[in-house]
Design an enzyme around this catalytic site. Sequence first.
Site, short mmCIF file in Angstrom:
data_model
loop_
_atom_site.label_atom_id
_atom_site.label_comp_id
_atom_site.label_asym_id
_atom_site.label_seq_id
_atom_site.Cartn_x
_atom_site.Cartn_y
_atom_site.Cartn_z
N LEU A 17 7.88 -17.93 9.45
CA LEU A 17 8.64 -17.48 10.60
C LEU A 17 7.81 -16.59 11.53
CD1 LEU A 17 12.02 -16.57 8.85
CD2 LEU A 17 11.43 -18.68 10.07
N THR A 62 -1.08 -15.17 4.83
CA THR A 62 -0.08 -15.21 3.79
C THR A 62 -0.73 -15.83 2.55
OG1 THR A 62 2.17 -15.90 3.26
CG2 THR A 62 0.86 -17.43 4.57
N LYS A 66 -4.69 -13.58 0.81
CA LYS A 66 -4.82 -12.14 1.00
C LYS A 66 -6.02 -11.54 0.29
CE LYS A 66 0.12 -11.64 1.87
NZ LYS A 66 1.40 -10.98 1.50
N ASN A 87 -3.47 -8.68 4.73
CA ASN A 87 -2.65 -9.72 5.38
C ASN A 87 -2.84 -9.73 6.90
OD1 ASN A 87 -1.20 -7.38 6.10
ND2 ASN A 87 0.77 -8.45 6.02
N GLY A 127 3.37 -9.74 -9.86
CA GLY A 127 2.37 -10.47 -9.09
C GLY A 127 1.79 -9.64 -7.96
N GLY A 236 14.27 -9.95 2.09
CA GLY A 236 12.98 -9.52 2.61
C GLY A 236 12.80 -9.74 4.10
#
Length: 277
Positions: A17, A62, A66, A87, A127, A236
Site C-alpha cells: 500500500l 520491505t 531489510k 527499511n 521474527g 498494523g
Amino acid sequence: MADAALEVWGDPIEHSLSPALHAAAYRQLGWDWTYGRRRVTEAAFPGELAASAPALRGLSLTMPLKAAAFAAAATRDERAALTGAVNTLLLTGAAPRGFNTDVGGIVRSLAEEGVDGVEDARIVGAGATATSALVALAELGARRVEVAARRPAAVTPLQVLGDRLGITVLPVPLTADPFAPVPLTIATLPGGAPLEPLTADALATGGGLLLDVVYGHWPTALSDAWERVGGRAVSGAGMLLHQAVLQIRIFRSGDPAEPLPDETAVVAVMRRALVGG
C-alpha cells in the site's frame, strides 16, 4: 520541490500500500515526485541497487530486503543500528544512508491509542519485526517484556538486544496457559499464521491492548480472540501510515525528526488513501 523518483522494493510487492500512501502525500505537498514499486529478490538486491541508485532519490524496503539494505547503507540511524534492519534508504548523497522507520511507526501508532508509556508488555513472535517492536517498547519505557514464540530458542537474539536496552526479555512458549497479565501485546506473526484458538484466547485474556502489525489479513486469529474476550485490538495500518510519514520526512530533509509542511493535513490524506478514500 524538484522532480524526484522513489520506489518500494520487496518480494512479494504487489500487495504493498506504500505507493498509494506516498502518492497521496506528494499530491498534498505539491511535489512532482513519483513513487513506484518493484519486485526485487534478496539475491538481486545489490545489483539492482547499484544500477538504479543514480536515478532514485530514495527507497522503501520491505521483506526480505531489510537486512540487505542494512548491509548496503554507509551510515545508519540509531534505530537501524539497534535492529539490524533498514527499511528506508536515502540515495541523495555520496553513499546510501539507512534508517529504520518501523520503530517510530509503532511508537506513533500506539500514541494514537493513548499509549505513551509502558513498563511491562508482551511480544508474540520472534521474527524480524519483533526486534523493531522491542526497540519501540524500550522507547516507551518498558523494563520487562515477555516474548511468546513457538521456539523459545529463537528469542535469544532479543534477549541480547534487551540487555543492551536495559530490558529483561523473558521467553515463554506460545502454548503457555495462562499467560501473565500485561497492559500491551504487540503481535508480529505473519498474516494468516495459524494459531490454536485456545492459545489465542489465553493470550487475549489479560493481554491488554493488542497491536497486531498485520494490516492486509484483517481480522486475524488474535484480533478475533481479543474480540471474544471483550478486549481492544488495532491493526498494523497505523504503524504502516506513520512509518511512511517518517520515510517522507527522510526523503525530504534526511531527518526523520523534522516535520513535513502542514503535516496534519498530509497525515489526513494518507489515512484516507489507506482505506481507499
